[in-house]
Write a protein that holds these residues in place. Structure first.
Motif, PDB file in Angstrom:
ATOM      1  N   ALA A   1       8.087  57.783  42.323  1.00  0.00           N
ATOM      2  CA  ALA A   1       8.023  59.018  41.492  1.00  0.00           C
ATOM      3  C   ALA A   1       6.652  59.090  40.868  1.00  0.00           C
ATOM      4  O   ALA A   1       6.179  60.200  40.544  1.00  0.00           O
ATOM      5  CB  ALA A   1       9.280  59.140  40.471  1.00  0.00           C
ATOM      6  N   GLN A   2       6.479  58.024  40.106  1.00  0.00           N
ATOM      7  CA  GLN A   2       4.991  57.621  39.654  1.00  0.00           C
ATOM      8  C   GLN A   2       3.810  58.292  40.453  1.00  0.00           C
ATOM      9  O   GLN A   2       2.769  58.786  40.003  1.00  0.00           O
ATOM     10  CB  GLN A   2       4.752  56.608  39.178  1.00  0.00           C
ATOM     11  N   VAL A   3       3.935  57.931  41.785  1.00  0.00           N
ATOM     12  CA  VAL A   3       2.891  58.150  42.512  1.00  0.00           C
ATOM     13  C   VAL A   3       2.771  59.364  42.782  1.00  0.00           C
ATOM     14  O   VAL A   3       1.756  60.106  42.850  1.00  0.00           O
ATOM     15  CB  VAL A   3       2.957  57.376  44.074  1.00  0.00           C
ATOM     16  N   LEU A   4       3.909  60.038  43.029  1.00  0.00           N
ATOM     17  CA  LEU A   4       4.044  61.844  43.232  1.00  0.00           C
ATOM     18  C   LEU A   4       3.610  62.466  42.178  1.00  0.00           C
ATOM     19  O   LEU A   4       3.139  63.714  42.409  1.00  0.00           O
ATOM     20  CB  LEU A   4       5.523  61.881  43.669  1.00  0.00           C
ATOM     21  N   SER A   5       3.569  62.079  40.959  1.00  0.00           N
ATOM     22  CA  SER A   5       3.479  62.626  39.637  1.00  0.00           C
ATOM     23  C   SER A   5       1.703  62.706  39.450  1.00  0.00           C
ATOM     24  O   SER A   5       1.303  63.466  38.880  1.00  0.00           O
ATOM     25  CB  SER A   5       3.842  62.175  38.413  1.00  0.00           C
ATOM     26  N   ASN A   6       1.001  61.653  39.930  1.00  0.00           N
ATOM     27  CA  ASN A   6      -0.312  61.531  39.963  1.00  0.00           C
ATOM     28  C   ASN A   6      -0.797  60.556  41.067  1.00  0.00           C
ATOM     29  O   ASN A   6      -1.324  59.769  40.866  1.00  0.00           O
ATOM     30  CB  ASN A   6      -0.599  60.947  38.544  1.00  0.00           C
ATOM     31  N   PRO A   7      -0.944  61.177  42.322  1.00  0.00           N
ATOM     32  CA  PRO A   7      -1.369  60.764  43.592  1.00  0.00           C
ATOM     33  C   PRO A   7      -2.895  59.989  43.232  1.00  0.00           C
ATOM     34  O   PRO A   7      -2.986  58.836  43.781  1.00  0.00           O
ATOM     35  CB  PRO A   7      -1.252  61.898  44.620  1.00  0.00           C
ATOM     36  N   GLN A   8      -3.705  60.803  42.779  1.00  0.00           N
ATOM     37  CA  GLN A   8      -4.968  60.278  42.612  1.00  0.00           C
ATOM     38  C   GLN A   8      -5.191  59.031  41.748  1.00  0.00           C
ATOM     39  O   GLN A   8      -5.970  58.044  42.147  1.00  0.00           O
ATOM     40  CB  GLN A   8      -5.856  61.382  42.071  1.00  0.00           C
ATOM     41  N   ALA A   9      -4.438  58.987  40.761  1.00  0.00           N
ATOM     42  CA  ALA A   9      -4.407  57.968  39.939  1.00  0.00           C
ATOM     43  C   ALA A   9      -3.900  56.569  40.773  1.00  0.00           C
ATOM     44  O   ALA A   9      -4.370  55.372  40.212  1.00  0.00           O
ATOM     45  CB  ALA A   9      -3.593  58.080  38.509  1.00  0.00           C
ATOM     46  N   GLN A  10      -2.981  56.706  41.616  1.00  0.00           N
ATOM     47  CA  GLN A  10      -2.318  55.786  42.159  1.00  0.00           C
ATOM     48  C   GLN A  10      -3.010  55.263  43.593  1.00  0.00           C
ATOM     49  O   GLN A  10      -2.586  54.234  44.143  1.00  0.00           O
ATOM     50  CB  GLN A  10      -0.862  55.851  42.316  1.00  0.00           C
ATOM     51  N   GLN A  11      -3.856  56.136  43.944  1.00  0.00           N
ATOM     52  CA  GLN A  11      -4.478  55.942  45.336  1.00  0.00           C
ATOM     53  C   GLN A  11      -5.145  54.427  45.474  1.00  0.00           C
ATOM     54  O   GLN A  11      -5.736  53.869  44.480  1.00  0.00           O
ATOM     55  CB  GLN A  11      -5.729  56.780  45.359  1.00  0.00           C
ATOM     56  N   GLY A  12      -4.754  53.877  46.290  1.00  0.00           N
ATOM     57  CA  GLY A  12      -5.364  52.384  46.807  1.00  0.00           C
ATOM     58  C   GLY A  12      -4.602  51.238  46.031  1.00  0.00           C
ATOM     59  O   GLY A  12      -4.846  50.097  45.974  1.00  0.00           O
ATOM     60  N   LYS A  13      -3.666  51.805  44.903  1.00  0.00           N
ATOM     61  CA  LYS A  13      -2.863  50.596  44.105  1.00  0.00           C
ATOM     62  C   LYS A  13      -2.019  49.773  45.025  1.00  0.00           C
ATOM     63  O   LYS A  13      -1.630  50.359  45.940  1.00  0.00           O
ATOM     64  CB  LYS A  13      -2.291  51.279  43.023  1.00  0.00           C
ATOM     65  N   ARG A  14      -2.036  48.523  44.782  1.00  0.00           N
ATOM     66  CA  ARG A  14      -1.224  47.628  45.733  1.00  0.00           C
ATOM     67  C   ARG A  14      -0.008  47.415  44.999  1.00  0.00           C
ATOM     68  O   ARG A  14       0.609  47.340  43.716  1.00  0.00           O
ATOM     69  CB  ARG A  14      -1.703  46.268  45.622  1.00  0.00           C
ATOM     70  N   VAL A  15       1.330  47.837  45.816  1.00  0.00           N
ATOM     71  CA  VAL A  15       2.693  47.824  45.540  1.00  0.00           C
ATOM     72  C   VAL A  15       3.546  46.998  46.144  1.00  0.00           C
ATOM     73  O   VAL A  15       3.034  46.598  47.356  1.00  0.00           O
ATOM     74  CB  VAL A  15       3.169  49.274  45.292  1.00  0.00           C
ATOM     75  N   VAL A  16       4.795  46.810  45.654  1.00  0.00           N
ATOM     76  CA  VAL A  16       5.866  46.133  46.431  1.00  0.00           C
ATOM     77  C   VAL A  16       7.028  46.868  46.334  1.00  0.00           C
ATOM     78  O   VAL A  16       7.710  47.209  45.272  1.00  0.00           O
ATOM     79  CB  VAL A  16       6.360  44.655  45.613  1.00  0.00           C
ATOM     80  N   TRP A  17       7.265  47.395  47.324  1.00  0.00           N
ATOM     81  CA  TRP A  17       8.711  48.439  47.472  1.00  0.00           C
ATOM     82  C   TRP A  17       9.514  48.131  48.549  1.00  0.00           C
ATOM     83  O   TRP A  17       9.077  47.232  49.346  1.00  0.00           O
ATOM     84  CB  TRP A  17       8.129  49.633  47.673  1.00  0.00           C
ATOM     85  N   GLY A  18      10.560  48.591  48.644  1.00  0.00           N
ATOM     86  CA  GLY A  18      11.479  48.376  49.309  1.00  0.00           C
ATOM     87  C   GLY A  18      12.676  49.381  49.539  1.00  0.00           C
ATOM     88  O   GLY A  18      12.800  50.098  48.560  1.00  0.00           O
ATOM     89  N   GLY A  19      13.640  49.227  50.818  1.00  0.00           N
ATOM     90  CA  GLY A  19      14.892  49.847  50.616  1.00  0.00           C
ATOM     91  C   GLY A  19      15.123  49.987  52.029  1.00  0.00           C
ATOM     92  O   GLY A  19      15.151  49.097  52.737  1.00  0.00           O
ATOM     93  N   GLN A  20      15.975  51.048  52.251  1.00  0.00           N
ATOM     94  CA  GLN A  20      16.950  51.178  53.560  1.00  0.00           C
ATOM     95  C   GLN A  20      16.138  51.909  54.654  1.00  0.00           C
ATOM     96  O   GLN A  20      15.509  53.486  54.151  1.00  0.00           O
ATOM     97  CB  GLN A  20      18.007  51.628  53.434  1.00  0.00           C
ATOM     98  N   ILE A  21      15.625  51.566  55.789  1.00  0.00           N
ATOM     99  CA  ILE A  21      15.201  52.642  56.821  1.00  0.00           C
ATOM    100  C   ILE A  21      16.052  53.845  57.009  1.00  0.00           C
ATOM    101  O   ILE A  21      17.147  53.644  57.339  1.00  0.00           O
ATOM    102  CB  ILE A  21      14.979  51.874  58.072  1.00  0.00           C
ATOM    103  N   ILE A  22      15.411  55.039  56.898  1.00  0.00           N
ATOM    104  CA  ILE A  22      16.038  56.193  57.315  1.00  0.00           C
ATOM    105  C   ILE A  22      15.608  56.549  58.694  1.00  0.00           C
ATOM    106  O   ILE A  22      16.483  56.853  59.658  1.00  0.00           O
ATOM    107  CB  ILE A  22      15.576  57.484  56.459  1.00  0.00           C
ATOM    108  N   SER A  23      14.420  56.340  59.403  1.00  0.00           N
ATOM    109  CA  SER A  23      13.797  56.541  60.468  1.00  0.00           C
ATOM    110  C   SER A  23      12.776  55.769  60.734  1.00  0.00           C
ATOM    111  O   SER A  23      11.926  55.191  59.824  1.00  0.00           O
ATOM    112  CB  SER A  23      13.467  58.077  60.723  1.00  0.00           C
TER     113      SER A  23
END
Length: 175
Positions: A45-67
């Motif tokens: 959600a934070q990336v969607l609210s300001n994509p330019q500010a988050q561009q290139g930022k290294r993250v750790v995410w996870g979840g369940q595969i949809i496709s």
């Protein structure tokens, strides 16, 4: 004298075996994961609210595969994001989802293994936002270029984590 040396050696071996057994029970981030420089607090959600500010930022995410789909030179996974366990980085699917995102992994991944319903964790960089649809609704997906990707074994995939108390060789308290 001989019995004392033998007893000390036996005690040393027992202590070593116990240390190895307890070490095997310790939780750690997925194998080979380097979380250095990754911001664990950034959400889709934070990336969607300001994509330019988050561009290139290294993250750790996870979840369940949809496709999952193989493309020329890469595989894309669409993920339903969940908070990650602080120790293991495994998605906590028993909690509220954090939205959706796309993982781009260079090369070929077997989509039969990376199938809908499986859990993954990724360390990677935000490479942008893509507009797509869910049914007839328009949706914006943050895109993560994978640097490290972990497919969780099926036996660990459960929204029920069981009792926080584990008994075996020693006693551990999970938080």
């Amino acid at each position: 004298m001989k019995n004392t040396a033998l007893s000390q050696r036996a005690a040393s071996i027992a202590l070593l075996a116990l240390s190895l057994a307890l070490g095997a029970c310790a939780s750690a981030p997925f194998k080979g994961a380097s979380l250095e420089g990754a911001d664990r607090n950034v959400t889709p959600a934070q990336v969607l609210s300001n994509p330019q500010a988050q561009q290139g930022k290294r993250v750790v995410w996870g979840g369940q595969i949809i496709s999952s789909q193989n493309l020329a030179g890469m595989t894309e996974l669409t993920i339903l994001a969940y908070p990650l366990d602080a120790r293991t980085t495994q998605p906590e699917t028993g909690k509220a989802s954090l939205g959706r995102f796309i993982i781009q992994q260079n090369g070929y991944l077997e989509t039969a293994d990376y199938a809908p319903g499986r859990q993954v964790s990724v360390v990677g960089s935000i490479s942008g936002v893509r507009q797509a649809s869910i049914g007839e609704a328009s949706y914006r997906y943050p895109v993560v270029q994978a640097q490290q990707l972990h497919l969780w074994p099926r036996e660990t995939e459960s929204s029920y984590r069981g009792s926080p108390f584990h008994f075996g060789v020693g006693v551990g308290i999970g938080l």
